[in-house]
Structure formats: structure tokens, C-alpha cells
Write an enzyme that holds these catalytic residues in place. Sequence first.
Site, PDB file in Angstrom:
ATOM      1  N   ASP A  92       0.518  -1.030   0.078  1.00 33.38           N
ATOM      2  CA  ASP A  92       0.336   0.048  -0.071  1.00 33.38           C
ATOM      3  C   ASP A  92       0.675   1.431   0.166  1.00 33.38           C
ATOM      4  OD1 ASP A  92      -2.367  -1.589  -0.342  1.00 33.38           O
ATOM      5  OD2 ASP A  92      -2.525  -1.106   1.848  1.00 33.38           O
ATOM      6  N   ASN A 131      -4.678   9.810   1.778  1.00 32.79           N
ATOM      7  CA  ASN A 131      -5.087   8.669   3.089  1.00 32.79           C
ATOM      8  C   ASN A 131      -5.510   9.675   4.147  1.00 32.79           C
ATOM      9  OD1 ASN A 131      -4.670   5.973   2.560  1.00 32.79           O
ATOM     10  ND2 ASN A 131      -3.346   4.928   3.660  1.00 32.79           N
ATOM     11  N   ASN A 181      -5.494   5.998  10.668  1.00 35.25           N
ATOM     12  CA  ASN A 181      -7.148   5.838  11.156  1.00 35.25           C
ATOM     13  C   ASN A 181      -7.891   5.734  12.083  1.00 35.25           C
ATOM     14  OD1 ASN A 181      -9.560   7.933  11.367  1.00 35.25           O
ATOM     15  ND2 ASN A 181     -10.653   6.606  10.205  1.00 35.25           N
TER      16      ASN A 181
END
Length: 254
Positions: A44, A114, A158
Site C-alpha cells: 500500500d 490517506n 485512522n
Amino acid sequence: MAFQRIAFLASPSPVAQAALAEMVALYGQHDVGEADVVVALGGDGFMLQCLHETKGAEVPVYGMNRGTIGFLMNAYGAEDLPARLAAAEETVINPLEMHALCVDGSETVQLAINEVSLLRAGPQAAKLRISVDGKVRLEELVCDGVLLATAAGSTAYNYSAHGPILPIGSDVLALTPMAAFRPRRWRGALLPKGAVVRFDVLEHEKRPVRSDADSRPVPDVISVEIRSKPEIRHHILFDPGHGLEERLIVEQFA
């Protein structure tokens, strides 16, 4: 859609480099500037890097997992790649734009797909004032840090900070504290995607803070302003039935 010109990009890891050699031998190689699709080989983190590097081209990016984390990636397989690309489903996401002002007067502007996070950079907790659309909403937050996440990034940092997972297309941002000390029970907020969020660092000499945009650090910030950038569109391709919306739902029932 049939893609004729493929640009393969790979992270430096040996397994990703081996995959790159295999793919290029099978399908050839094009420069990103002339390609109609980019295939990213890695995890990622590398996928985010590729999205940042291709932000102006609006070329779709199809990730194949050759790393340790692959939430944004598809399963790796060298066979039938043109058919997989033709059948892939597209998700369009928008980044955040961070304007950071530092102690020395310098300013930094960075994009984050992100999240943008503020983190204490010393032994004492950070003290932050939070404003939304020009109105102070929290006069003082004492914490280890705080972040503003997009829906696409809501399962990353998060989620580790106990923030909510946001559905793709929800037009919502997650404002999530990390180890909030005061107000002790404050769990964060959900904000409209169009909101402009500002953090002012209080007592910055005693309590230094750094800001990160997708893990790219800016040290010694005294204020950070964040807004969504809908005019910048990142196109991500997923295998049918394994798109980002489905992955976000699955993650909540894991």
C-alpha cells in the site's frame, strides 16, 4: 476497457523486482507518460507513492500485492493481465491538501491520499486548537496527536487510532485524536468533505509538533490547514467484486 500500453512500476523489494522482471518479459514496458494504465507492484505504501507520482496524468493505477500490506492492491498473478485490466472496476478518489506553517516561517504544501496527521515531537503531549471553516470548535486538545482522514484512508492510520471506517462516496472526513488527555473522552468528529480544518499548535516551543501528509513529515509546525481537492482525481482499478467500497464494508465485519 482494453489497455494497450502498460507501465510497470515496482518497489525496491526483491519480490517486487522479481515480479517486475516477469511482467516486463510477458507484456513489455512503456514509460508512464505514454501509458494508458500503470501497474504498481508492491504494498500500500508503494501504491500511494505511485498515485502521488501520477496525479497530473489521470492515468488509472492497478495495484498488485508484492508487499506486506495490500488493502489498495489486487492479488498478484502474471497470467491474463490484459483481461484482468479490461474487466477491472474503477474507483475515483480525491486527496487532501495540507498547508503547513513552520516555526522558521517556511511553508509547505503537500497532498495526502490517506490522511494528514499532527504528532507530538517531544516528551510532552501536544496542545492544539481546532477550527473548522474559520470557527474555533475545540479551544484546546491535549493529546499525542490528531489526524484528518479521507474515506479511502479511513482503514489505515485512522482505524488504528480507533477512528471510524468511512464508505467511499460518503463525502465525509474523519477527525480522530490519538491518546486524547483533555478533553479526556473526546473521540473525534465527522466533518463534511468540503470543510476547511485548521490546527494551531499551542506552546510550540515547549511542545513541538510535526505534521505528516501520508507519512511524509514536516517538522516544527505552528499551524496546519487542510482541505479536500476535488479537482485532483486519482483513478484506482480493482478486480470485479473486490473494489474499495466492498473492502471497506468487509473490514467492518472482520
